[in-house]
Design a protein around this motif. Structure first.
Motif, PDB file in Angstrom:
ATOM      1  N   ASN A   7       0.825  -1.206   0.000  1.00  0.00           N
ATOM      2  CA  ASN A   7       0.000   0.000   0.000  1.00  0.00           C
ATOM      3  C   ASN A   7       0.860   1.258   0.000  1.00  0.00           C
ATOM      4  OD1 ASN A   7      -2.390  -1.430  -0.034  1.00  0.00           O
ATOM      5  ND2 ASN A   7      -2.598  -1.453   2.206  1.00  0.00           N
ATOM      6  N   VAL A   8       1.926   1.239   0.807  1.00  0.00           N
ATOM      7  CA  VAL A   8       2.809   2.403   0.873  1.00  0.00           C
ATOM      8  C   VAL A   8       3.511   2.616  -0.460  1.00  0.00           C
ATOM      9  CG1 VAL A   8       4.905   3.329   1.934  1.00  0.00           C
ATOM     10  CG2 VAL A   8       3.149   2.276   3.361  1.00  0.00           C
ATOM     11  N   LEU A   9       4.030   1.535  -1.056  1.00  0.00           N
ATOM     12  CA  LEU A   9       4.795   1.658  -2.286  1.00  0.00           C
ATOM     13  C   LEU A   9       3.936   2.052  -3.469  1.00  0.00           C
ATOM     14  CD1 LEU A   9       7.267  -1.357  -2.039  1.00  0.00           C
ATOM     15  CD2 LEU A   9       7.778   1.055  -1.763  1.00  0.00           C
ATOM     16  N   THR A  10       2.709   1.543  -3.535  1.00  0.00           N
ATOM     17  CA  THR A  10       1.868   1.825  -4.706  1.00  0.00           C
ATOM     18  C   THR A  10       1.102   3.129  -4.568  1.00  0.00           C
ATOM     19  OG1 THR A  10       0.062   0.500  -3.759  1.00  0.00           O
ATOM     20  CG2 THR A  10       1.582  -0.618  -5.269  1.00  0.00           C
ATOM     21  N   ALA A  11       1.161   3.764  -3.388  1.00  0.00           N
ATOM     22  CA  ALA A  11       0.426   5.022  -3.213  1.00  0.00           C
ATOM     23  C   ALA A  11       1.082   6.166  -3.971  1.00  0.00           C
ATOM     24  CB  ALA A  11       0.320   5.373  -1.721  1.00  0.00           C
ATOM     25  N   GLN A  12       2.388   6.062  -4.220  1.00  0.00           N
ATOM     26  CA  GLN A  12       3.108   7.127  -4.924  1.00  0.00           C
ATOM     27  C   GLN A  12       3.584   6.599  -6.274  1.00  0.00           C
ATOM     28  OE1 GLN A  12       3.871  10.286  -4.328  1.00  0.00           O
ATOM     29  NE2 GLN A  12       2.998  10.521  -2.306  1.00  0.00           N
ATOM     30  N   PRO A  13       3.122   7.169  -7.387  1.00  0.00           N
ATOM     31  CA  PRO A  13       3.575   6.707  -8.696  1.00  0.00           C
ATOM     32  C   PRO A  13       5.089   6.747  -8.850  1.00  0.00           C
ATOM     33  CG  PRO A  13       1.724   8.218  -8.923  1.00  0.00           C
ATOM     34  CD  PRO A  13       2.127   8.244  -7.484  1.00  0.00           C
ATOM     35  N   SER A  14       5.745   7.706  -8.222  1.00  0.00           N
ATOM     36  CA  SER A  14       7.194   7.843  -8.362  1.00  0.00           C
ATOM     37  C   SER A  14       7.957   6.722  -7.665  1.00  0.00           C
ATOM     38  CB  SER A  14       7.654   9.185  -7.796  1.00  0.00           C
ATOM     39  OG  SER A  14       7.358   9.271  -6.416  1.00  0.00           O
ATOM     40  N   TYR A  15       7.246   5.923  -6.862  1.00  0.00           N
ATOM     41  CA  TYR A  15       7.941   4.874  -6.140  1.00  0.00           C
ATOM     42  C   TYR A  15       7.884   3.535  -6.852  1.00  0.00           C
ATOM     43  CZ  TYR A  15      10.706   4.326  -1.996  1.00  0.00           C
ATOM     44  OH  TYR A  15      11.771   4.193  -1.160  1.00  0.00           O
ATOM     45  N   GLY A  16       7.458   3.512  -8.120  1.00  0.00           N
ATOM     46  CA  GLY A  16       7.463   2.280  -8.907  1.00  0.00           C
ATOM     47  C   GLY A  16       8.818   1.617  -8.970  1.00  0.00           C
ATOM     48  N   PRO A  17       9.921   2.354  -9.234  1.00  0.00           N
ATOM     49  CA  PRO A  17      11.244   1.721  -9.264  1.00  0.00           C
ATOM     50  C   PRO A  17      11.611   1.028  -7.950  1.00  0.00           C
ATOM     51  CG  PRO A  17      11.335   3.877 -10.302  1.00  0.00           C
ATOM     52  CD  PRO A  17       9.972   3.761  -9.676  1.00  0.00           C
ATOM     53  N   ALA A  18      11.201   1.593  -6.819  1.00  0.00           N
ATOM     54  CA  ALA A  18      11.510   0.970  -5.529  1.00  0.00           C
ATOM     55  C   ALA A  18      10.770  -0.351  -5.382  1.00  0.00           C
ATOM     56  CB  ALA A  18      11.143   1.907  -4.393  1.00  0.00           C
ATOM     57  N   LEU A  19       9.535  -0.414  -5.884  1.00  0.00           N
ATOM     58  CA  LEU A  19       8.777  -1.664  -5.827  1.00  0.00           C
ATOM     59  C   LEU A  19       9.466  -2.735  -6.672  1.00  0.00           C
ATOM     60  CD1 LEU A  19       6.300  -3.250  -4.964  1.00  0.00           C
ATOM     61  CD2 LEU A  19       5.030  -2.221  -6.848  1.00  0.00           C
ATOM     62  N   ARG A  20       9.937  -2.354  -7.841  1.00  0.00           N
ATOM     63  CA  ARG A  20      10.654  -3.312  -8.699  1.00  0.00           C
ATOM     64  C   ARG A  20      11.951  -3.766  -8.030  1.00  0.00           C
ATOM     65  NH1 ARG A  20       8.761  -3.189 -14.115  1.00  0.00           N
ATOM     66  NH2 ARG A  20       7.239  -1.530 -14.481  1.00  0.00           N
ATOM     67  N   GLN A  21      12.643  -2.818  -7.393  1.00  0.00           N
ATOM     68  CA  GLN A  21      13.878  -3.162  -6.710  1.00  0.00           C
ATOM     69  C   GLN A  21      13.618  -4.143  -5.577  1.00  0.00           C
ATOM     70  OE1 GLN A  21      17.016  -2.212  -7.479  1.00  0.00           O
ATOM     71  NE2 GLN A  21      17.829  -3.438  -5.798  1.00  0.00           N
ATOM     72  N   LEU A  22      12.546  -3.904  -4.839  1.00  0.00           N
ATOM     73  CA  LEU A  22      12.200  -4.790  -3.731  1.00  0.00           C
ATOM     74  C   LEU A  22      11.927  -6.208  -4.227  1.00  0.00           C
ATOM     75  CD1 LEU A  22      11.489  -5.316  -0.772  1.00  0.00           C
ATOM     76  CD2 LEU A  22       9.175  -4.503  -1.277  1.00  0.00           C
ATOM     77  N   ILE A  23      11.200  -6.326  -5.317  1.00  0.00           N
ATOM     78  CA  ILE A  23      10.895  -7.643  -5.885  1.00  0.00           C
ATOM     79  C   ILE A  23      12.185  -8.381  -6.212  1.00  0.00           C
ATOM     80  CG2 ILE A  23       9.919  -8.818  -7.902  1.00  0.00           C
ATOM     81  CD1 ILE A  23       7.747  -6.597  -7.916  1.00  0.00           C
ATOM     82  N   CYS A  24      13.131  -7.686  -6.863  1.00  0.00           N
ATOM     83  CA  CYS A  24      14.395  -8.323  -7.230  1.00  0.00           C
ATOM     84  C   CYS A  24      15.184  -8.733  -5.985  1.00  0.00           C
ATOM     85  CB  CYS A  24      15.218  -7.385  -8.094  1.00  0.00           C
ATOM     86  SG  CYS A  24      14.514  -7.045  -9.719  1.00  0.00           S
ATOM     87  N   GLU A  25      15.213  -7.882  -4.971  1.00  0.00           N
ATOM     88  CA  GLU A  25      15.971  -8.189  -3.761  1.00  0.00           C
ATOM     89  C   GLU A  25      15.366  -9.385  -3.027  1.00  0.00           C
ATOM     90  OE1 GLU A  25      16.534  -4.766  -1.322  1.00  0.00           O
ATOM     91  OE2 GLU A  25      17.512  -3.591  -2.903  1.00  0.00           O
ATOM     92  N   LEU A  26      14.054  -9.442  -2.936  1.00  0.00           N
ATOM     93  CA  LEU A  26      13.414 -10.582  -2.288  1.00  0.00           C
ATOM     94  C   LEU A  26      13.666 -11.862  -3.069  1.00  0.00           C
ATOM     95  CD1 LEU A  26       9.973  -9.009  -1.276  1.00  0.00           C
ATOM     96  CD2 LEU A  26      11.895  -9.541   0.229  1.00  0.00           C
ATOM     97  N   ALA A  27      13.689 -11.743  -4.402  1.00  0.00           N
ATOM     98  CA  ALA A  27      13.879 -12.929  -5.242  1.00  0.00           C
ATOM     99  C   ALA A  27      15.242 -13.561  -5.025  1.00  0.00           C
ATOM    100  CB  ALA A  27      13.694 -12.553  -6.711  1.00  0.00           C
ATOM    101  N   VAL A  28      16.303 -12.761  -5.023  1.00  0.00           N
ATOM    102  CA  VAL A  28      17.659 -13.338  -4.974  1.00  0.00           C
ATOM    103  C   VAL A  28      18.103 -13.659  -3.554  1.00  0.00           C
ATOM    104  CG1 VAL A  28      18.301 -12.182  -7.103  1.00  0.00           C
ATOM    105  CG2 VAL A  28      18.821 -11.075  -4.911  1.00  0.00           C
TER     106      VAL A  28
END
Length: 505
Positions: A7-28
């Motif tokens: 909810n926090v990450l998707t509330a701000q359009p400018s935070y899309g890159p951080a959401l993608r970064q988080l996905i990659c970090e959790l994956a590896v």
């Protein structure tokens, strides 16, 4: 990934890159999917082969224009490497130390200013060559190329923080540190599952960003339409109705810095249309002010021995939709002002470097330096004469300079019968569309004749003061609103960063 974090990450359009970064970090780090195999640790240099590149001589035309892609940092965007901007010939490949990079290798940028904020990593889908600022990592049997790229993206924050050094001009990777990094690898089958899941989530990110972009575009169109209803109101009743509609939705409409900027511009436009303050029929009309201005200009001309003027007659200039109220008068900018461009003196940057830094040195968009002497010692209106800002309006075109200062030949210098008039003219120039008065596209310019031809709606002098005071008040409110929005966004980004850190810790 918790719902609250999403909810926090998707509330701000400018935070899309951080959401993608988080996905990659959790994956590896093995926290995106349940682990189904034993993860084994390697050093990066143990699971990849490394190749470098170079630039064939540009003085050898036979080396260029062939069919072999030659990849440089400017080719490193998004997706896989399938082509390049420049190509070399087979002769260059045979006679230089360049090697063909195998398909399925992962290219990374090793030297570029982009390493301040990002680590570009892409998989080659065609055989290619690379320049000296790129490294090619070819996976060995333990790791798949797509997972290698994912690992690099998932480790991006740590790599940029710990493995990048800043040179005199650009940043570069310290490869000894990078290749010594520890990589935890699952089985090949699990690597495939993790990559597939990441691709699925990235597609959802694409969808989310597209939806946010649509919402932003719709919001922008709504703000523009409602603000236009104010400036295009037919009469006082129509204006009041439009303002009531806007006021009822104020907190919904003005939630971004861009929307507040649009509101500020509307305030300026309403000010020069006579709709921000009431008119007083008992006040001296603008006609009398114009008479005093003409007398003032004649006196100044006599004092300066009839300096030549490029002012044009009072009814010239581009058309405008503004219909000024009773008591106002149409004139032109040249007829209402005194141009002092002839007193400007440009000084080169090299010369300024050898002079003491005492007084402000103005250019087209404001103070650009200091200098040891001054040309002017009174409040004057400066208006940008050239530059892209005439078109894109990223900063105010008109501004008042005070104190002792110097002006170069990129800003018009305008004097007037009073400082109150200059303040009103500052608002007027910043409110109107200047495109009809600008020539040139590569280097936009508004020369003195074009400036003087601007059609000017001039209110009575007392009303000018009220307009300036009201505009200053409302613009100040807009600035405070914009600051609160910026502070809220920064607070939101800080919160999101903390939550991301906690999620991957």
């Amino acid at each position: 990934m918790t719902a609250s974090l999403l909810n926090v990450l998707t509330a701000q359009p400018s935070y899309g890159p951080a959401l993608r970064q988080l996905i990659c970090e959790l994956a590896v780090t093995g926290r995106l999917l349940p682990q189904t195999s034993t993860w084994t640790e390697f050093r990066l240099e143990e699971i990849v082969s490394v190749r470098g590149g170079s630039t064939p001589s540009m003085a050898r035309p036979e080396y260029w224009g062939g069919d072999v892609p030659w990849v440089s940092p400017k080719d490193m965007h998004a997706g896989d490497i399938v082509t390049s901007e420049m190509f070399i010939t087979q002769e260059a490949l045979a006679k230089t130390n360049l090697d063909l990079i195998p398909l399925g290798s992962v290219l990374i940028v090793g030297r570029s200013g982009i390493l301040k904020r990002k680590l570009p990593a892409q998989v080659t889908r065609v055989a290619c060559t690379i320049n000296q600022d790129i490294k090619a990592l070819t996976p060995k049997s333990a790791i798949e190329s797509a997972y290698l790229r994912l690992w690099l993206l998932g480790s991006e924050r740590a790599i940029l923080a710990e493995d990048v050094k800043t040179g005199t001009t650009v940043q570069s990777l310290v490869f000894a540190k990078l290749f010594a990094r520890r990589v935890r690898l699952p089985s090949t089958a699990e690597q495939h599952r993790i990559v597939a899941k990441v691709n699925e989530l990235m597609a959802l990110c694409d969808q989310l960003e597209a939806e946010q972009a649509d919402v932003q575009a719709a919001h922008t169109r709504l703000v523009e339409a409602l603000l236009a209803s104010l400036t295009q109101a037919r009469d006082a009743a129509d204006f009041r109705a439009s303002w009531k509609q806007l006021a009822e939705h104020f907190h919904t409409l003005f939630t971004t810095e861009a929307s507040v900027d649009a509101l500020k511009q509307t305030v300026l436009q309403l000010g020069i249309a006579g709709r921000l303050v009431p008119q007083d029929e008992a006040e001296e009309p603008a006609e009398a002010l114009l008479t005093r201005i003409a007398t003032h200009k004649a006196d100044k001309a006599a004092q300066r021995r009839a300096r030549k003027s490029v002012a044009v007659s009072g009814q010239a200039g581009a058309s405008t939709s503004i219909e000024p109220p009773t008591g106002w008068r149409w004139t032109t900018f040249g007829d209402a002002t005194i141009c002092r461009d002839g007193e400007r003196v440009p000084v080169s940057q090299v010369e300024r470097e050898s002079r003491a830094k005492v007084y402000d040195y103005y250019g087209a968009s404001g103070v650009i330096d200091k200098i040891d002497r001054y040309l002017f010692n009174k409040p004057l209106l400066l208006i940008g004469e050239d530059g892209a800002n005439l078109i894109n309006r990223s900063t105010p075109i008109a501004f008042i300079a005070r104190g002792k200062y110097w002006v170069n030949n990129h800003a018009h210098v305008i004097d007037g019968v009073s400082e109150d008039l200059l303040k009103y003219l500052e608002i007027y120039v910043n409110a109107i569309d200047l495109k009809p008065y600008v020539t040139g596209t590569a280097q936009p310019k508004m020369n003195q004749a074009k400036l003087n031809s601007i059609r000017l709606a001039l209110p009575p002098e007392a009303e000018q003061r009220r307009i300036v005071a009201k505009v200053d008040e409302l613009v100040g409110l807009c600035d405070r609103l914009k600051l609160s929005i910026s502070e809220a966004r920064q607070h939101h980004e800080l919160l999101a960063s903390v939550l991301v850190e906690d999620a991957v810790a």
